[in-house]
Design an enzyme around this catalytic site. Structure first.
Site, mmCIF file in Angstrom:
data_model
loop_
_atom_site.group_PDB
_atom_site.id
_atom_site.type_symbol
_atom_site.label_atom_id
_atom_site.label_comp_id
_atom_site.label_asym_id
_atom_site.label_seq_id
_atom_site.Cartn_x
_atom_site.Cartn_y
_atom_site.Cartn_z
ATOM 1 N N ASP A 197 -10.165 49.884 30.213
ATOM 2 C CA ASP A 197 -9.259 49.410 31.473
ATOM 3 C C ASP A 197 -8.779 50.711 31.758
ATOM 4 O O ASP A 197 -8.692 51.891 31.215
ATOM 5 C CB ASP A 197 -8.088 48.656 30.844
ATOM 6 C CG ASP A 197 -7.161 48.130 31.878
ATOM 7 O OD1 ASP A 197 -7.464 47.989 33.161
ATOM 8 O OD2 ASP A 197 -5.876 48.173 31.413
ATOM 9 N N ASP A 207 -5.235 51.434 34.154
ATOM 10 C CA ASP A 207 -3.933 51.463 33.827
ATOM 11 C C ASP A 207 -3.433 50.939 32.635
ATOM 12 O O ASP A 207 -3.639 49.904 31.770
ATOM 13 C CB ASP A 207 -3.364 50.398 34.879
ATOM 14 C CG ASP A 207 -3.229 50.861 36.383
ATOM 15 O OD1 ASP A 207 -2.832 52.089 36.689
ATOM 16 O OD2 ASP A 207 -3.986 50.209 37.137
ATOM 17 N N LYS A 231 -11.101 40.211 34.839
ATOM 18 C CA LYS A 231 -10.734 39.982 33.290
ATOM 19 C C LYS A 231 -9.750 38.888 33.253
ATOM 20 O O LYS A 231 -8.763 38.713 34.169
ATOM 21 C CB LYS A 231 -10.117 41.390 32.761
ATOM 22 C CG LYS A 231 -11.156 42.143 32.666
ATOM 23 C CD LYS A 231 -10.633 43.490 32.119
ATOM 24 C CE LYS A 231 -9.750 44.195 33.049
ATOM 25 N NZ LYS A 231 -9.276 45.724 32.776
ATOM 26 N N ASP A 233 -5.160 47.555 27.274
ATOM 27 C CA ASP A 233 -3.753 47.633 26.877
ATOM 28 C C ASP A 233 -3.193 46.114 27.275
ATOM 29 O O ASP A 233 -1.839 46.071 26.712
ATOM 30 C CB ASP A 233 -2.961 48.534 27.688
ATOM 31 C CG ASP A 233 -2.545 48.228 28.962
ATOM 32 O OD1 ASP A 233 -3.621 47.586 29.782
ATOM 33 O OD2 ASP A 233 -1.456 48.310 29.556
#
Length: 265
Positions: A14, A16, A185, A210
């Site tokens: 990912d 961010d 996702k 995250d």
């Protein structure tokens, strides 16, 4: 467990909360990507954000010190375009979103129109227009199929959380009674398209994220091992709220530097 069982041949990560946070480089992210590059390990930066094109994202990452080629970036807009091209080639769509989404659809030959489109496609934007949302609702009521790039309810900003695609999709669903099909996702669809582009196999690929509800779930449902980093939205405590767990929890990707060949050893 043998070395073969733990071997990692490719990475999905990912953006961010893993590589960057609020426009700044997360310490160690540059070293992590440099190690993958030096070892010639395939990797893809996989983001649910559909606002910008891979080229724009690559340029933005370069400014903050991350050298990521645009062909290593896969967005929910890119995956949505692949999905629509497969479902209905050369179709038409009414788009609520930014250039990342409109460019991806133009590139597959889609015509963007308000006149009887095949699809209403909802993506990310910082300036959701009441007029555009109303148009989307009316077109869906008339029979347009409802697609959304990703289900994230909120996104980060310097001032706090912002309503994101999932929240606006809920508004449209409430008005129309129609649920969208989410491409990003945790849909394994975006994972499979990313894996195919790298010519990688889920069994030897790790998904780093995250968020439990998108990144870890997407990895889990795609057959990848997962790593949750605590440099973004999740905390050690928030993990306990979910009925599934990541394969491994890390403070940040800095923990992987020097261990990318066998991170589970």
């Amino acid at each position: 467990m043998t070395h073969t069982d733990t071997q990692v041949l490719a990475y999905l990560t990912d953006m961010d909360g893993v590589l960057i946070h609020e426009g700044h480089l997360i310490p160690g992210a540059d070293e992590f990507l440099a190690e993958l590059r030096d070892r010639e390990v395939p990797y893809t930066v996989l983001t649910n954000n559909s606002m910008r094109t891979p080229r724009d994202l690559a340029a933005r990452l370069k400014v903050i010190g991350l050298d990521v080629p645009e062909d290593r970036i896969w967005t929910s807009a890119s995956a949505t375009a692949v999905f629509l091209n497969d479902q209905r080639p050369n179709g038409t769509a009414y788009v609520v979103g930014e250039s990342g989404l409109t460019t991806a659809l133009h590139e597959i030959g889609y015509v963007l129109t308000e006149t009887d489109p095949d699809y209403v496609v909802l993506g990310e934007t910082r300036t959701y227009s009441f007029e555009a949302i109303t148009t989307a609702i009316r077109l869906i009521d008339k029979g347009a199929r409802f697609i959304a790039t990703n289900p994230d309810a909120t996104g980060p900003s310097l001032d706090g959380v912002l309503p994101a695609t999932g929240s606006v999709a809920a508004l449209i669903t409430r008005a129309t009674g129609r649920e969208p099909y989410y491409v990003g996702k945790p849909n394994p669809l975006i994972m499979r398209t990313a894996l195919r582009r790298m010519d990688a196999h889920s069994g030897t690929t790790v998904m780093i994220g995250d968020r439990m509800d998108t990144d870890v779930l997407a990895g889990l449902e795609s057959g990848c091992r997962t790593m949750l980093v605590l440099s973004g939205i999740s905390t050690q405590e928030s993990i306990e709220a979910y009925p599934y767990r990541p394969t491994k929890v890390l403070t940040s990707v800095a923990d992987l530097v020097g261990h990318t060949s066998d991170p589970f050893a």
